[in-house]
Scaffold this active site. Sequence first.
Site: not given
Ligand code: NCD
Length: 537
Positions: A66-67, A94, A116, A155
């Site tokens: 999703r993100t 590396k 991320r 997040h």
């Molecule tokens: C979450 C995450 O990655 O922190 N998901 C997200 O970004 N929608 C929650 C999760 O992984 O459970």
Amino acid sequence: MSDNVFTGRSLTVIEDFSIEERRYFFKKVYELKNAILSDDRKTMDEFRINDPDFGIYEVFLEDSTRTKESFRNAAKFHHAKVSELICSSSSINKGESYADTFNMLSGYDNAIFIVRSKVEGLCRYLDEQSRAYQQRNNLKLKRAFINAGDGKHEHPTQELLDEFTFLEDNNMDFSSLHVALVGDLYHGRTVHSKADGLKVFDNVKVDLIAPAELAMPDSYVEKMKENGFEVRIFPSIEEYLKADDIADKWYFTRPQLERMGERILQKQDELRKSITFRREFMPLLKEGTKFYHPLPRHKEHPTIPTFLDNTPLNAWERQAINGMYCRMVLLSLIAGKIGSDYTGKVKTDEESALRQEEYIVSVDLSDRPAGGKVKNYSEGVHPIDNGIVIDHICKGDSPSEIREHMRLISSVLGVDEGRGGEWISRGADGSFKGIIFRPGEYNLSRKDLKRLAAVAPHCTLNIIKDGKVIEKFRTHMPPRIYNFDDLCCANEACISHPSQGEGVSSMFIRTQDGHYACAYCGRFHTYKEIWKRGGRN
Ligand code: NCD
């Protein structure tokens, strides 16, 4: 464009934007979402970056659907240059540093990075260090780093979309929120961001529902309370439903098995049961209740069972769709396309007020009777003619704690090789305190005094010459502690931890309750815990 406070801003934690800035953001999301749903092209175009050379880069070092995809779709809405680093085949494997990797990508004319990673605080570090790269290479645009989830830390963009969805269900009213956070509150970064995120609401009640193994870490609970939230804690949904005043908004999360150790995994069935909604609970819900979830939910063990999909409880699907609208607006703001009409408070205003606070106070000795001799302090220690005395150390702690901390102070100040001694005395009120005596020549610099305040706040430092106290300082807790080689965050997942090998120097920021939060990963420490063991050595 230069007077737009959002241009080039990074979003590394939710607090990087002030409450007013976030409220402005939500207003803009509301506008854009309505424009898209009503196919109002003119308004949509007001938000669009509309520049095929504007570089937006996705760097996902952890899995995501999703993100990553909502950001990619949001970036495409802007008709911008959208790229993705294929991390499994990049030079990060590396042994290249994050700084080198990201600097290079920003050199290829990219302005916004969506990152991320398991490494907590990475975006904040990238934001800091990219400024020097930008100057060295005459890059015009400031690079911005958006945290798309860093380990167990935060997040912030999920937080924005969660809050926007709560707001929609509140008719865009900020006056109050009552939410139950259910599930893996220990590993879930989306619920951690709520400790500061929910401050956009005036009155906040948070019910935390998780078994002890998955409980919200104390530092976040503490932060919620400091932020004025009313907090209640329950071990299971079953127990929660027996309480008065159940929330009308339930935010579920999944147990993050991939982050758990063997010991917890063995109990997973039992843990899951306590945080999974069941049909029999339905009649106990408040009218108008909505369920939310950052997703994904597990196909075999969802905490929100699929029989609820087709009920009015389902707000999690709209929430996930809102993710794209929120990310469209965020990119638009950071690119400076919208936001120039914003006139409210900017986050950095608050920070500079903090930096100016004085925490080493010189005590006026002019009205004291001649003397002020060191023997006044001592209990059986030979009076000092020349030297330093640090007094009132760890007042109120136990003798063994005081003794241990005096060793650390001596080591941090580099006075552990000198003559003199340490003493523990008991005051009239029965409490203990420590005193360090160091006869000899000591010329303490301003930096030494800063080190002293950092390792020994609430002390006095007496400088003695010819048997007289010629100078006396009182130390208070510094608002920030940084720029010392021997600081170290205790969190191994933090970008500033030595095991990460990135050479990031630690920085700590005083919290309202007198802890020190790591500036990168937010981990709380006491002032005693921020030093590498043994101080300078
Ligand atoms: C979450 C995450 O990655 O922190 N998901 C997200 O970004 N929608 C929650 C999760 O992984 O459970």
